[in-house]
Design an enzyme around this catalytic site. Structure first.
Site, PDB file in Angstrom:
ATOM      1  N   ARG A  55      40.548  60.189  38.720  1.00  0.00           N
ATOM      2  CA  ARG A  55      39.921  59.651  39.939  1.00  0.00           C
ATOM      3  C   ARG A  55      38.709  58.889  39.720  1.00  0.00           C
ATOM      4  NH1 ARG A  55      41.676  64.443  41.708  1.00  0.00           N
ATOM      5  NH2 ARG A  55      43.866  64.265  42.684  1.00  0.00           N
ATOM      6  N   LYS A  58      37.664  43.706  41.765  1.00  0.00           N
ATOM      7  CA  LYS A  58      39.065  43.898  41.872  1.00  0.00           C
ATOM      8  C   LYS A  58      39.721  44.311  40.244  1.00  0.00           C
ATOM      9  CE  LYS A  58      40.456  40.377  45.013  1.00  0.00           C
ATOM     10  NZ  LYS A  58      41.098  39.144  45.362  1.00  0.00           N
ATOM     11  N   GLU A  82      36.985  27.457  37.747  1.00  0.00           N
ATOM     12  CA  GLU A  82      36.339  28.649  38.677  1.00  0.00           C
ATOM     13  C   GLU A  82      34.799  27.952  38.973  1.00  0.00           C
ATOM     14  OE1 GLU A  82      38.235  30.202  40.277  1.00  0.00           O
ATOM     15  OE2 GLU A  82      39.921  30.398  38.794  1.00  0.00           O
ATOM     16  N   LYS A  86      29.489  33.876  43.380  1.00  0.00           N
ATOM     17  CA  LYS A  86      30.641  34.990  43.462  1.00  0.00           C
ATOM     18  C   LYS A  86      30.068  36.169  44.046  1.00  0.00           C
ATOM     19  CE  LYS A  86      34.906  37.296  42.388  1.00  0.00           C
ATOM     20  NZ  LYS A  86      35.987  37.559  41.537  1.00  0.00           N
ATOM     21  N   GLU A 139      37.772  41.942  51.215  1.00  0.00           N
ATOM     22  CA  GLU A 139      38.495  40.659  51.414  1.00  0.00           C
ATOM     23  C   GLU A 139      39.121  40.696  52.657  1.00  0.00           C
ATOM     24  OE1 GLU A 139      41.289  40.288  48.351  1.00  0.00           O
ATOM     25  OE2 GLU A 139      40.755  38.337  48.239  1.00  0.00           O
ATOM     26  N   ARG A 188      35.688  36.220  51.735  1.00  0.00           N
ATOM     27  CA  ARG A 188      36.047  36.170  50.504  1.00  0.00           C
ATOM     28  C   ARG A 188      37.127  35.304  50.237  1.00  0.00           C
ATOM     29  NH1 ARG A 188      35.990  41.585  46.653  1.00  0.00           N
ATOM     30  NH2 ARG A 188      36.733  40.849  44.947  1.00  0.00           N
ATOM     31  N   ASN A 235      39.328  31.332  47.346  1.00  0.00           N
ATOM     32  CA  ASN A 235      40.763  31.066  46.950  1.00  0.00           C
ATOM     33  C   ASN A 235      40.984  29.403  46.911  1.00  0.00           C
ATOM     34  OD1 ASN A 235      41.924  33.326  46.288  1.00  0.00           O
ATOM     35  ND2 ASN A 235      42.293  33.855  48.528  1.00  0.00           N
ATOM     36  N   HIS A 283      43.727  27.682  45.310  1.00  0.00           N
ATOM     37  CA  HIS A 283      44.427  28.692  44.483  1.00  0.00           C
ATOM     38  C   HIS A 283      45.956  28.777  45.040  1.00  0.00           C
ATOM     39  CE1 HIS A 283      40.937  29.476  42.397  1.00  0.00           C
ATOM     40  NE2 HIS A 283      41.278  30.920  41.602  1.00  0.00           N
ATOM     41  N   HIS A 316      48.764  28.799  42.869  1.00  0.00           N
ATOM     42  CA  HIS A 316      49.878  29.925  42.586  1.00  0.00           C
ATOM     43  C   HIS A 316      51.359  29.196  42.173  1.00  0.00           C
ATOM     44  CE1 HIS A 316      47.047  32.828  44.472  1.00  0.00           C
ATOM     45  NE2 HIS A 316      46.774  32.727  43.042  1.00  0.00           N
ATOM     46  N   HIS A 352      45.834  28.892  34.287  1.00  0.00           N
ATOM     47  CA  HIS A 352      45.649  29.321  35.661  1.00  0.00           C
ATOM     48  C   HIS A 352      44.400  28.125  35.948  1.00  0.00           C
ATOM     49  CE1 HIS A 352      44.154  31.381  39.184  1.00  0.00           C
ATOM     50  NE2 HIS A 352      43.108  31.294  38.865  1.00  0.00           N
TER      51      HIS A 352
HETATM   52  N1  LIG Z   1      39.693  40.625  39.049  1.00  0.00           N
HETATM   53  C1  LIG Z   1      39.662  39.516  39.559  1.00  0.00           C
HETATM   54  O1  LIG Z   1      38.683  39.062  40.454  1.00  0.00           O
HETATM   55  C2  LIG Z   1      40.160  38.492  38.486  1.00  0.00           C
HETATM   56  C3  LIG Z   1      39.581  37.031  38.892  1.00  0.00           C
HETATM   57  C4  LIG Z   1      40.037  35.984  38.237  1.00  0.00           C
HETATM   58  C5  LIG Z   1      41.185  36.331  37.264  1.00  0.00           C
HETATM   59  N2  LIG Z   1      41.505  37.402  36.951  1.00  0.00           N
HETATM   60  C6  LIG Z   1      42.617  37.622  36.209  1.00  0.00           C
HETATM   61  O2  LIG Z   1      41.742  37.344  34.770  1.00  0.00           O
HETATM   62  C7  LIG Z   1      42.859  36.829  33.897  1.00  0.00           C
HETATM   63  C8  LIG Z   1      42.468  35.873  32.968  1.00  0.00           C
HETATM   64  O3  LIG Z   1      41.302  36.030  32.167  1.00  0.00           O
HETATM   65  P1  LIG Z   1      41.069  35.122  31.031  1.00  0.00           P
HETATM   66  O4  LIG Z   1      41.146  33.956  31.288  1.00  0.00           O
HETATM   67  O5  LIG Z   1      39.743  35.859  30.470  1.00  0.00           O
HETATM   68  O6  LIG Z   1      42.132  35.667  30.151  1.00  0.00           O
HETATM   69  P2  LIG Z   1      42.389  36.745  28.968  1.00  0.00           P
HETATM   70  O7  LIG Z   1      41.821  37.851  29.244  1.00  0.00           O
HETATM   71  O8  LIG Z   1      43.874  36.624  28.440  1.00  0.00           O
HETATM   72  O9  LIG Z   1      41.666  35.811  27.663  1.00  0.00           O
HETATM   73  C9  LIG Z   1      42.031  34.612  27.396  1.00  0.00           C
HETATM   74  C10 LIG Z   1      42.228  34.508  25.892  1.00  0.00           C
HETATM   75  O10 LIG Z   1      40.991  34.565  25.384  1.00  0.00           O
HETATM   76  C11 LIG Z   1      41.077  35.385  24.176  1.00  0.00           C
HETATM   77  N3  LIG Z   1      39.275  35.673  24.076  1.00  0.00           N
HETATM   78  C12 LIG Z   1      38.847  36.592  24.747  1.00  0.00           C
HETATM   79  N4  LIG Z   1      37.371  36.575  24.440  1.00  0.00           N
HETATM   80  C13 LIG Z   1      37.300  35.764  23.539  1.00  0.00           C
HETATM   81  C14 LIG Z   1      36.192  35.322  22.928  1.00  0.00           C
HETATM   82  N5  LIG Z   1      34.882  35.755  22.898  1.00  0.00           N
HETATM   83  N6  LIG Z   1      36.396  34.325  21.822  1.00  0.00           N
HETATM   84  C15 LIG Z   1      37.719  33.907  21.569  1.00  0.00           C
HETATM   85  N7  LIG Z   1      38.996  34.149  22.205  1.00  0.00           N
HETATM   86  C16 LIG Z   1      38.638  35.185  23.358  1.00  0.00           C
HETATM   87  C17 LIG Z   1      41.941  36.511  24.633  1.00  0.00           C
HETATM   88  O11 LIG Z   1      42.282  37.045  23.253  1.00  0.00           O
HETATM   89  C18 LIG Z   1      42.989  35.627  25.203  1.00  0.00           C
HETATM   90  O12 LIG Z   1      43.676  35.296  24.032  1.00  0.00           O
HETATM   91  C19 LIG Z   1      44.277  36.921  34.586  1.00  0.00           C
HETATM   92  O13 LIG Z   1      45.124  38.144  34.354  1.00  0.00           O
HETATM   93  C20 LIG Z   1      43.706  37.062  36.092  1.00  0.00           C
HETATM   94  O14 LIG Z   1      44.788  37.406  36.881  1.00  0.00           O
HETATM   95  C21 LIG Z   1      40.988  38.522  37.752  1.00  0.00           C
END
Ligand SMILES: NC(=O)c1ccc[n+]([C@@H]2O[C@H](COP(=O)([O-])OP(=O)(O)OC[C@H]3O[C@@H](n4cnc5c(N)ncnc54)[C@H](O)[C@@H]3O)[C@@H](O)[C@H]2O)c1
Length: 363
Positions: free
Chosen positions: A122, A144, A186, A228, A238, A242, A246, A249, A253, A266
């Site tokens: 938990r 999130k 972003e 943010k 949200e 918040r 989007n 977005h 999507h 994305h």
């Molecule tokens: N929680 C939230 O509020 C929120 C907001 C926006 C996006 N997201 C989520 O985030 C995800 C996308 O995040 P992302 O774009 O970071 O993707 P990711 O975590 O897949 O990273 C992208 C790529 O970068 C590589 N990588 C990571 N750090 C690195 C570094 N320092 N040097 C070189 N390569 C590196 C990873 O191996 C991967 O191949 C999605 O799943 C999305 O749904 C969540």
């Protein structure tokens, strides 16, 4: 020393987002507060391979046992299967509720690890160490967490706040140009919805040929994280404002879906989506110069030629989105640069036209 951005959450918890370069000594000091002498580290596979020598010493001086779980690269890691593997791993190591979980990686690692931290016993203390631009400016902030379901992305998860975020630009030295561009969308979004001057700062960064230099990005990373944080603080769970986050977005999507979640990143989809949202805003009386965004288009090398659905079909897909309540499309539009509002669509022609105008830009 880093710069700190304080975050206040609805549950009275407060934590800081540490931003800067070479933050591992600061992380080392921070973890000394945990009575536990063991920790779980969930780390992106690429980051583990390329940055282990950088982060591990900072953790192993306090934690005598570091249990390292390697998170596979890519969105597929946000699955029930990998979630189960991670939970099994954490429980089999005999963790207690005081054992911290440190998530080191991009948004995928952060979302998955955050959900593991939220659910095992938990709730384990969580520290985010985002390593992509996107994770630093977006996914590590706001609490999130979650994984994907076959019905849709991010449908299983929870709100769970970390004890701290360490956005250390040092990790960005290995980030590919594609991933810089992915995070850029972003940052542009924060400019569009709240701080238009950020767009000029990004343009300057490009002109100075420092687009992939972490140090040059730090002011923008801080401004984004602060933006943010501010918007989330106004609406932690949200229910209202918040949604401004989007911007672009709702279109994005649909674009991601049309590309089978593979063809378009994305960030690319959000960039195109923001252009459509500007078109729709202008159709409703705003006078936003599309060049504010279009000047960044060459960075994206994006073609939407492969989207064969018509604007009417794309609008219909938007309406059927799992996240759309009562089949009512709600768009985040702009009154003017920096001033967003929620628009409940009753004129689908307006949306169709914005799709058409945007598709023309990318064909
Ligand atoms: N929680 C939230 O509020 C929120 C907001 C926006 C996006 N997201 C989520 O985030 C995800 C996308 O995040 P992302 O774009 O970071 O993707 P990711 O975590 O897949 O990273 C992208 C790529 O970068 C590589 N990588 C990571 N750090 C690195 C570094 N320092 N040097 C070189 N390569 C590196 C990873 O191996 C991967 O191949 C999605 O799943 C999305 O749904 C969540």
């Amino acid at each position: 020393m880093s710069e700190l951005i304080p975050v206040q959450t609805s549950t009275q918890d407060k934590y800081n987002i540490h931003t800067g370069l070479q933050l591992m000594p600061e992380l080392e000091k921070f973890v000394e507060q945990f009575p536990s002498r063991s920790a779980i580290v969930m780390v992106d596979a690429f980051v583990l391979e390329h940055h282990r020598h950088y982060f591990e010493p900072a953790l192993s001086s306090h934690f005598k046992r570091l249990h390292v779980f390697e998170v596979p690269r890519g969105e597929k890691a946000k699955s029930f299967e990998v979630y189960k593997q991670a939970v099994d791993f954490v429980l089999e190591k005999g963790v207690e509720r005081s054992t911290p979980l440190i998530a080191i990686g991009g948004g995928v690692t952060g979302d998955l690890s955050g959900f593991v931290a939220a659910t095992v016993l938990r709730g384990l203390p969580l520290i985010h160490v985002p390593t992509t631009l996107l994770a630093m400016v977006d996914s590590s902030i706001g609490g999130k967490t979650g994984i994907n379901h076959q019905v849709g992305k991010n449908l299983v998860g929870s709100f769970y706040q970390p004890r701290a975020v360490f956005a250390d630009g040092t990790f960005l030295s290995t980030l590919s140009r594609k991933e810089w561009v992915n995070g850029l969308s972003e940052v542009l979004k924060y400019g569009m919805i709240r701080h238009p001057e950020m767009l000029d700062d990004i343009a300057l960064l490009l002109e100075s040929n420092r687009f992939t230099e972490a140090e040059a990005w730090l002011p923008l990373i801080r401004k984004s994280a602060q933006t943010k944080t501010d918007i989330v603080a106004e609406d932690v769970l949200e229910s209202g404002k918040r949604a401004f986050l989007n911007f672009g977005h709702t279109y994005a999507h649909v674009i991601e879906r049309e590309g089978g979640y593979q063809r378009y990143s994305h960030g690319e989809a959000v960039f195109a989506g923001m252009i459509a949202a500007v078109e729709a805003s202008n159709a409703l009386g705003a006078s936003i110069n599309p060049t504010n965004l279009l000047k960044f288009k060459p960075l994206y090398e994006l073609s939407l030629d492969e989207i064969t659905s018509s604007p009417a079909e794309l609008t219909e897909i938007m309406r059927k989105d799992k996240k759309v309540k009562d089949n009512q499309i709600r768009l985040i539009l702009l009154e003017k640069m920096g001033t967003p509002y929620i628009h409940e669509v009753n004129d689908t022609e307006l949306v169709e036209q914005s799709w058409q105008n945007m598709l023309n830009v990318f064909r």
